[in-house]
Design an enzyme around this catalytic site. Structure first.
Site, short mmCIF file in Angstrom:
data_model
loop_
_atom_site.label_atom_id
_atom_site.label_comp_id
_atom_site.label_asym_id
_atom_site.label_seq_id
_atom_site.Cartn_x
_atom_site.Cartn_y
_atom_site.Cartn_z
N LYS A 163 0.86 -1.18 0.00
CA LYS A 163 0.00 0.00 0.00
C LYS A 163 0.89 1.24 0.00
O LYS A 163 1.74 1.41 0.90
CB LYS A 163 -0.90 -0.04 1.24
CG LYS A 163 -2.17 0.72 1.11
CD LYS A 163 -3.08 0.40 2.29
CE LYS A 163 -4.39 1.14 2.23
NZ LYS A 163 -5.16 0.94 3.46
O1 G3P Z 1 -9.46 2.00 4.09
C1 G3P Z 1 -9.26 3.30 4.54
C2 G3P Z 1 -9.88 3.45 5.85
O2 G3P Z 1 -9.20 2.73 6.84
C3 G3P Z 1 -10.17 4.81 6.28
O3 G3P Z 1 -11.38 4.71 6.92
O4 G3P Z 1 -13.17 5.38 8.42
O5 G3P Z 1 -10.79 6.06 8.90
O6 G3P Z 1 -12.04 7.09 7.02
P1 G3P Z 1 -11.87 5.88 7.88
#
Ligand code: G3P
Length: 218
Positions: free
Chosen positions: A87
């Site tokens: 990643k």
């Molecule tokens: O896959 C990306 C993710 O981990 C971000 O999610 O909910 O932190 O915006 P969030």
């Protein structure tokens, strides 16, 4: 549509995998920290533990932000297990590294995508996946689904192989809407996947069926 779970929690990964619908896992440094996984060796071992649960792509994020550092870290991550996807952040040296990895047949996931231009650049550089963060766009009053739609159009126009991995999914409607638009993959927390199961009419209908069976079989 592939289903990935967005967590570093091994119990949640096992639970989603046991349901039989899991195609992979995405992690990031914040998710690793949330599970208390710190230190290089522990983090590497945790990626191996995840790969031993799920037969599918497991995204492991580099910390370096310069080309040489990203390449060094990415190669070490890729050597951990055949399921690892490196990643890489959407930055200038990240784009160069995507090209490098694609020429070495190392799978990549370009993360922190917030615009169609970034997704186009990542595809040109040969990314395996791009991760548009739809929930975080919603958080700033911008429809994240519009971005998925834009990227779908662009990739279809030019037959890019890069897969659209809808990330920062927050709830089941995100998953359904991404499926309608044609995202190749979604990654979300366990609760967003499990919420797809629920409908009150299913619960009521099942309760009625079981009650009627019980009446007839007294
Ligand atoms: O896959 C990306 C993710 O981990 C971000 O999610 O909910 O932190 O915006 P969030």
């Amino acid at each position: 549509m592939k289903f990935f779970i967005d967590t570093a929690n091994l119990d949640e990964i096992k639970e989603a995998n046991d349901l039989g619908v899991l195609d992979g896992v995405t992690t990031n440094p914040s998710l690793m920290a949330k599970e208390g996984i710190t230190g290089h060796d522990n983090i590497m071992q945790h990626y191996i533990d995840i790969c031993n649960i799920v037969d599918g792509d497991v995204s492991a994020e580099v910390i370096a932000t310069d080309f040489d550092g990203i390449v060094k870290e990415g190669e070490a991550l890729a050597a951990l297990h055949e399921n690892i996807v490196v990643k890489v952040p959407m930055i200038k040296d990240g784009v160069k590294a995507l090209k490098y990895f694609s020429e070495k047949d190392i799978k990549t996931n370009c993360t922190l995508i917030f615009s169609a231009g970034q997704a186009l650049l990542a595809a040109k550089a040969g990314a395996t996946y791009v991760s548009p963060f739809i929930g975080r766009l919603d958080d700033v009053s911008t429809d994240g689904l519009d971005l998925i739609d834009q990227i779908r159009t662009i990739y279809d126009n030019y037959l890019f192989d890069t897969e659209i991995l809808a990330a920062s999914v927050r709830h089941p409607m995100h998953i359904i809407q991404c499926a309608e638009i044609g995202a190749d993959v979604m990654t979300g927390p366990l609760k967003s996947i499990m919420a797809l199961l629920n409908h009150p009419l299913t619960d009521n209908g099942l309760a009625q069926f079981l009650a009627d069976y019980a009446k007839g079989n007294k």
